[in-house]
Design a protein around this motif. Structure first.
Motif, PDB file in Angstrom:
ATOM      1  N   LYS A   9       0.825  -1.215   0.000  1.00 57.48           N
ATOM      2  CA  LYS A   9       0.000   0.000   0.000  1.00 57.48           C
ATOM      3  C   LYS A   9       0.858   1.263   0.000  1.00 57.48           C
ATOM      4  O   LYS A   9       2.051   1.230   0.348  1.00 57.48           O
ATOM      5  CB  LYS A   9      -0.913   0.016   1.239  1.00 57.48           C
ATOM      6  N   ILE A  11       0.232   5.192   1.619  1.00 54.44           N
ATOM      7  CA  ILE A  11      -0.681   6.136   2.256  1.00 54.44           C
ATOM      8  C   ILE A  11      -0.554   7.434   1.464  1.00 54.44           C
ATOM      9  O   ILE A  11       0.542   7.978   1.304  1.00 54.44           O
ATOM     10  CB  ILE A  11      -0.331   6.334   3.747  1.00 54.44           C
ATOM     11  N   ILE A  98       5.850   0.844   2.691  1.00 56.08           N
ATOM     12  CA  ILE A  98       4.861   0.407   1.695  1.00 56.08           C
ATOM     13  C   ILE A  98       4.025  -0.757   2.221  1.00 56.08           C
ATOM     14  O   ILE A  98       3.450  -1.520   1.452  1.00 56.08           O
ATOM     15  CB  ILE A  98       5.507   0.064   0.332  1.00 56.08           C
ATOM     16  N   GLY A  99       3.972  -0.842   3.539  1.00 57.66           N
ATOM     17  CA  GLY A  99       3.075  -1.827   4.140  1.00 57.66           C
ATOM     18  C   GLY A  99       3.569  -3.259   4.026  1.00 57.66           C
ATOM     19  O   GLY A  99       2.772  -4.197   4.062  1.00 57.66           O
ATOM     20  N   PRO A 140      -0.508   0.682  16.234  1.00 56.58           N
ATOM     21  CA  PRO A 140      -0.888   0.953  14.843  1.00 56.58           C
ATOM     22  C   PRO A 140      -2.304   1.506  14.735  1.00 56.58           C
ATOM     23  O   PRO A 140      -3.149   1.229  15.585  1.00 56.58           O
ATOM     24  CB  PRO A 140      -0.812  -0.424  14.184  1.00 56.58           C
ATOM     25  N   GLY A 142      -4.283   0.840  12.181  1.00 60.19           N
ATOM     26  CA  GLY A 142      -5.127  -0.150  11.504  1.00 60.19           C
ATOM     27  C   GLY A 142      -5.253   0.139  10.014  1.00 60.19           C
ATOM     28  O   GLY A 142      -5.855  -0.636   9.281  1.00 60.19           O
ATOM     29  N   ASP A 144      -2.872   0.208   7.676  1.00 65.69           N
ATOM     30  CA  ASP A 144      -2.042  -0.668   6.825  1.00 65.69           C
ATOM     31  C   ASP A 144      -2.690  -2.027   6.619  1.00 65.69           C
ATOM     32  O   ASP A 144      -2.784  -2.521   5.488  1.00 65.69           O
ATOM     33  CB  ASP A 144      -0.673  -0.901   7.484  1.00 65.69           C
ATOM     34  N   THR A 189       9.172   1.830  12.389  1.00 70.35           N
ATOM     35  CA  THR A 189       7.868   2.493  12.479  1.00 70.35           C
ATOM     36  C   THR A 189       7.474   2.730  13.940  1.00 70.35           C
ATOM     37  O   THR A 189       6.931   3.785  14.286  1.00 70.35           O
ATOM     38  CB  THR A 189       6.789   1.633  11.779  1.00 70.35           C
ATOM     39  N   VAL A 193       6.376   6.318  15.377  1.00 69.39           N
ATOM     40  CA  VAL A 193       5.022   6.554  15.911  1.00 69.39           C
ATOM     41  C   VAL A 193       5.123   7.056  17.356  1.00 69.39           C
ATOM     42  O   VAL A 193       4.447   8.022  17.753  1.00 69.39           O
ATOM     43  CB  VAL A 193       4.166   5.245  15.826  1.00 69.39           C
TER      44      VAL A 193
HETATM   45  O1  PMV Z   1       5.723   2.510   7.584  1.00 69.59           O
HETATM   46  P1  PMV Z   1       4.488   1.711   7.430  1.00 69.59           P
HETATM   47  O2  PMV Z   1       4.288   1.172   6.058  1.00 69.59           O
HETATM   48  O3  PMV Z   1       4.371   0.627   8.470  1.00 69.59           O
HETATM   49  O4  PMV Z   1       3.235   2.707   7.697  1.00 69.59           O
HETATM   50  C1  PMV Z   1       3.009   3.257   8.976  1.00 69.59           C
HETATM   51  C2  PMV Z   1       1.846   4.226   8.984  1.00 69.59           C
HETATM   52  C3  PMV Z   1       1.693   5.038  10.290  1.00 69.59           C
HETATM   53  O5  PMV Z   1       0.613   5.961  10.096  1.00 69.59           O
HETATM   54  C4  PMV Z   1       2.932   5.826  10.619  1.00 69.59           C
HETATM   55  C5  PMV Z   1       1.357   4.137  11.483  1.00 69.59           C
HETATM   56  C6  PMV Z   1      -0.039   3.561  11.476  1.00 69.59           C
HETATM   57  O6  PMV Z   1      -0.223   2.499  12.088  1.00 69.59           O
HETATM   58  O7  PMV Z   1      -0.966   4.179  10.921  1.00 69.59           O
END
Ligand code: PMV
Length: 314
Positions: A9, A11, A98-99, A140, A142, A144, A189, A193
């Motif tokens: 994915k 975002i 990218i999940g 998280p 949710g 992803d 991550t 976060v």
């Molecule tokens: O880095 P990734 O692909 O795991 O994306 C994390 C997205 C965040 O918004 C930073 C954390 C979340 O759980 O929403």
């Protein structure tokens, strides 16, 4: 043998803000993590054969182990009696942002369910993957795992009181080309976060207005995507990146790549996912623009993925 897949994915709007209840927009991409599971051997073995950023698999190994334990527990499988060989592959590389973790959790949960003849709905797979994601992301949102499970383009809002999250499918006129660029920096991550939560707590005068802007931006972006005004979507992505810089989740490698793609004519660009390294995404409608932007990045030695947002099925 049980098999399963999960979507990668990007975002498009709202990462980090989404953890705190601001809406986000996420799109699955046409790349997947694929898992195969066999009831065999002694204990749990994992063969991770995904290609990826150097060091990704090594750095994430402990979190991956924890995520599988969480997954099995949520599925009601006794860890002592679980003899499973798990193989992980697919065309989604192990880049941060990218999940990759959520896609692999969905793939593994589906494959285990098939091998153990558990008939699980997508909703249940999504819940299991959410529990697994805690190992990688701490708290998280949710977003992803929802994209990894359902695919498509999704409007997501976390329910902070623990109730059902809002997951609405958005549709756009046609899929749109994007370029994803990897900084080659493997980011954590969970740390990213936690850092945002800490700074938000310590400095509400600075952070509250930024969170309000992120909420406005997500609403505007939804409308703009549905109107298919791609120039404006790009401008809103640039604005979103500005907010992400202000909450200190960008880094010089991300900013460099983002500027490079904008100079090459991308409609807009921003970091995607947790930041602090990982990946950025550029909106590059049309094969020609996508190719020009991707080639310029590759010429400088960066790893690039050409993908599309807004695909409903692979
Ligand atoms: O880095 P990734 O692909 O795991 O994306 C994390 C997205 C965040 O918004 C930073 C954390 C979340 O759980 O929403």
């Amino acid at each position: 043998m049980g098999r399963g897949s999960g979507f990668g994915k990007v975002i498009l709007f709202g990462e980090h803000f989404v953890v705190h209840g601001v809406p986000g927009i996420v799109s699955a991409i046409d790349l997947t993590a694929d898992a195969k599971v066999k009831k065999i051997g002694d204990g749990i073995t994992i063969k991770d054969e995904r290609r990826g950023a150097k060091g990704y698999t090594e750095k994430k190994r402990t979190q991956q182990k924890e995520s599988i334990q969480r997954m099995l527990k949520t599925m009601g499988i006794d860890l002592e009696k679980a003899f499973l060989e798990i193989w992980l592959g697919g065309n989604l590389p192990g880049f941060s942002g990218i999940g990759a973790s959520a896609a692999s959790s969905v793939a593994i949960a589906r494959a285990i369910a098939e091998e153990l003849e558990m008939n699980l709905s997508d909703e249940r797979i999504n819940e299991i993957a959410y529990e697994a994601e805690k190992a990688y992301a701490g708290t998280p949102s949710g977003i992803d795992n929802s994209a990894a499970t359902y695919g498509g383009l999704i409007w997501f809002r976390r329910n902070l009181s623990g109730g059902q999250n809002t997951i609405e499918r958005l549709s756009i006129r046609q899929p749109v080309e994007i370029v994803i660029g990897s900084t080659r920096v493997v980011a954590d991550t969970k740390e990213m976060v936690a850092g945002v939560a800490e700074r938000k707590n310590e400095n509400p005068e600075k952070y509250d207005p930024l969170f309000n802007q992120a909420e406005w931006l997500a609403l505007e972006a939804r409308k703009t995507l549905e109107d298919f005004d791609l120039r404006k979507v790009g401008r809103l992505m640039n604005e979103n990146h500005g907010l992400l810089q202000q909450i200190e989740v960008s880094c010089k490698e991300l900013d460099y790549l983002i500027n490079l793609t904008r100079e090459q004519g991308a409609f807009g660009a921003k970091l995607t996912g947790g930041g602090g390294g990982g990946c950025m995404v550029a909106l590059t409608p049309g094969k020609e623009l996508q190719e020009a932007v991707a080639t310029a990045m590759e010429k400088e030695g960066f790893k690039v993925l050409r993908a599309k947002i807004g695909i409903q099925k692979i």
